[in-house]
Design an enzyme around this catalytic site. Structure first.
Site, PDB file in Angstrom:
ATOM      1  N   CYS A   1      -8.962  -7.160   0.953  1.00 36.03           N
ATOM      2  CA  CYS A   1      -9.217  -5.761   1.262  1.00 36.03           C
ATOM      3  C   CYS A   1     -10.623  -5.325   0.891  1.00 36.03           C
ATOM      4  O   CYS A   1     -11.095  -4.301   1.341  1.00 36.03           O
ATOM      5  CB  CYS A   1      -8.217  -4.881   0.523  1.00 36.03           C
ATOM      6  SG  CYS A   1      -6.589  -5.574   0.512  1.00 36.03           S
TER       7      CYS A   1
ATOM      8  N   THR B   1       0.845  -1.206   0.000  1.00 38.36           N
ATOM      9  CA  THR B   1       0.000   0.000   0.000  1.00 38.36           C
ATOM     10  C   THR B   1       0.876   1.251   0.000  1.00 38.36           C
ATOM     11  O   THR B   1       0.647   2.191  -0.774  1.00 38.36           O
ATOM     12  CB  THR B   1      -0.948  -0.021   1.222  1.00 38.36           C
ATOM     13  OG1 THR B   1      -1.720  -1.222   1.156  1.00 38.36           O
ATOM     14  CG2 THR B   1      -1.867   1.183   1.237  1.00 38.36           C
TER      15      THR B   1
ATOM     16  N   ASN C   1      -4.678  -9.753  -7.977  1.00 37.45           N
ATOM     17  CA  ASN C   1      -4.869 -10.420  -6.688  1.00 37.45           C
ATOM     18  C   ASN C   1      -6.157 -11.228  -6.594  1.00 37.45           C
ATOM     19  O   ASN C   1      -6.259 -12.151  -5.801  1.00 37.45           O
ATOM     20  CB  ASN C   1      -4.827  -9.387  -5.555  1.00 37.45           C
ATOM     21  CG  ASN C   1      -5.666  -8.172  -5.832  1.00 37.45           C
ATOM     22  OD1 ASN C   1      -5.466  -7.487  -6.831  1.00 37.45           O
ATOM     23  ND2 ASN C   1      -6.628  -7.898  -4.980  1.00 37.45           N
TER      24      ASN C   1
HETATM   25  N1  PLP Z   1      -1.311  -4.647  -4.306  1.00 37.70           N
HETATM   26  C1  PLP Z   1      -1.820  -5.872  -4.471  1.00 37.70           C
HETATM   27  C2  PLP Z   1      -1.922  -6.454  -5.848  1.00 37.70           C
HETATM   28  C3  PLP Z   1      -2.249  -6.614  -3.362  1.00 37.70           C
HETATM   29  O1  PLP Z   1      -2.757  -7.839  -3.543  1.00 37.70           O
HETATM   30  C4  PLP Z   1      -2.134  -6.034  -2.075  1.00 37.70           C
HETATM   31  C5  PLP Z   1      -2.627  -6.755  -0.891  1.00 37.70           C
HETATM   32  O2  PLP Z   1      -3.419  -7.680  -0.973  1.00 37.70           O
HETATM   33  C6  PLP Z   1      -1.572  -4.750  -1.952  1.00 37.70           C
HETATM   34  C7  PLP Z   1      -1.180  -4.075  -3.090  1.00 37.70           C
HETATM   35  C8  PLP Z   1      -1.386  -4.116  -0.615  1.00 37.70           C
HETATM   36  O3  PLP Z   1      -0.259  -4.699   0.015  1.00 37.70           O
HETATM   37  P1  PLP Z   1      -0.001  -4.576   1.582  1.00 37.70           P
HETATM   38  O4  PLP Z   1      -0.911  -5.571   2.240  1.00 37.70           O
HETATM   39  O5  PLP Z   1       1.435  -4.943   1.760  1.00 37.70           O
HETATM   40  O6  PLP Z   1      -0.263  -3.172   1.966  1.00 37.70           O
END
Ligand code: PLP
Length: 379
Positions: free
Chosen positions: A322, A73, A148
């Site tokens: 998320c 993030t 994801n």
């Molecule tokens: N980008 C993608 C493709 C993700 O799957 C995720 C989390 O699921 C993130 C960003 C965010 O990562 P983080 O959990 O390290 O903040």
């Protein structure tokens, strides 16, 4: 009580043994702040720099092109908010990016940035012709290495070729991809890359960012002079050394893990599709992350199916971790045009090398029973 079957590895992974062993000394006796000026601190600093070197090598980058941060993030926010002037900046992002990118783009639009959204086809693959058309008039393009939710692997190499010798910056969110499929930032012409340790057997709350040498950017988190002034804050030493250990383990075993996961994944997909009528696989058959199964069952509620799985000690999810809580139809399923009577009945199972065939068989049986029960209830 039956043993837990964990099939939500896209949400997070178990901390691998190599990562635990790597972090223990830094939780206990090696507790110095690596910015200190004495041998006790130098020793920790050397471990941080060794982690930097190791990860740089795994993506074919230089050591001074790597920055440690708190994960995906933060990396996505930094990439979008600090490389080009947000006001008047022109961005292009795929419609199926993670919310760390899409919600940041919403904010950028409110501040005067111009965001263009790149369509994807029914498998979730970005439209390369569109990218060719807009590339000369775009400051930063952001396309994830792999999605994801549906696990589609994007044509990063082709986008890299399109942007070669252009001024446009190319950001790749590799949170789901790094450690699972090969990433070479030079071969792929990537300028900025974000990754997160907890998606490949490392700890939560730590990640890294690659920035090609010579690309000028402002810090996103200002503070001390850590990370050459580009990311303030005391280094998360335990997280950094554990992340490097997990990264090394995953990349070194990548082909073995990949082959094994694909076998399990394909058995699961073919059993579910052949044994449950009115079911469909979402995403790509070929260009798919090794452990991803995203499948929809017509006319049922995926959330209810998930509860049934949970009652049977099986962890899966309806969409990405998320967005599962806000009950909206996934923007990814919308973008790939999943038919309306299938969208609500979608679940995602994400396997990794720690799963086995017995678990796959058990999960298929439970899903079959669950779908049948839910369909009977609604008929
Ligand atoms: N980008 C993608 C493709 C993700 O799957 C995720 C989390 O699921 C993130 C960003 C965010 O990562 P983080 O959990 O390290 O903040």
């Amino acid at each position: 009580m039956e043993r837990l079957i964990y099939m939500d590895n896209a949400a997070t992974t178990r901390l691998c043994d190599a990562a635990v062993s790597a972090m223990i000394p830094f939780l206990q006796e090696e507790y110095a702040n690596p910015s200190g000026n004495y041998e006790f601190a130098y020793k920790v600093r050397r471990a941080v720099e060794k982690a930097r070197k190791d990860i740089a090598m795994l993506i074919n980058a230089r050591e001074d092109e790597r920055y440690f941060n708190s994960g995906g993030t933060e990396g996505d926010n930094q990439a979008l908010r600090t490389f080009v002037s947000v006001i008047n900046g022109k961005f292009a992002v795929s419609k199926i990016e993670h919310h760390a990118v899409l919600n940041t783009c919403d904010d950028i639009s409110r501040w005067g940035g111009k965001v263009q959204y790149i369509d994807v086809d029914k498998e979730g693959i970005v439209n390369l012709d569109y990218i060719k058309n807009i590339i000369d008039d775009t400051d930063l393009i952001s396309v994830m290495a792999a999605n994801n939710e549906i696990g589609t692997i994007e044509p990063i190499k082709e986008i890299g070729k399109i942007k070669k010798e252009k001024n446009t910056l190319f950001h790749v969110d590799a949170v789901q991809a790094f450690g699972h499929i090969p990433i070479d930032v030079n071969e792929l012409n990537i300028d900025i890359l974000t990754a997160s340790a907890h998606k490949f057997g490392g700890p939560k709350g730590v990640g890294f960012m690659y920035v090609r040498r010579g690309k000028v950017f402002k810090p996103f988190i200002t503070g001390g002079s850590q990370e050459r002034g580009k990311r303030g804050g005391t280094h998360n030493t335990t997280g950094i050394v554990a992340m490097a250990a997990a990264a090394r383990q995953n990349v070194e075993n990548m082909s073995k893990y990949k082959e094994y996961e694909i076998k399990l994944r394909d058995i699961m997909i073919s059993r579910l599709l052949s044994e449950i009528p009115d079911s469909r696989l979402n995403g790509s058959g070929l260009n798919r992350l090794p452990g991803n199964v995203n499948i929809s069952f017509k006319g049922i509620d995926g959330q209810a199916l998930l509860m049934f799985l949970d009652d049977n000690n099986i962890c899966a999810s309806t969409a990405s971790a998320c967005s599962a809580s806000d009950n909206k139809i996934s923007h990814v399923l919308e973008a790939i045009d999943v038919p309306g009577d299938y969208t609500a009945g979608t679940i995602r199972l994400t396997l990794n090398h720690e799963n086995n065939i017995y678990q796959v068989m058990k999960v298929c049986e439970v899903i079959k029973a669950g779908v049948l029960m839910l369909r009977n209830l609604s008929s």
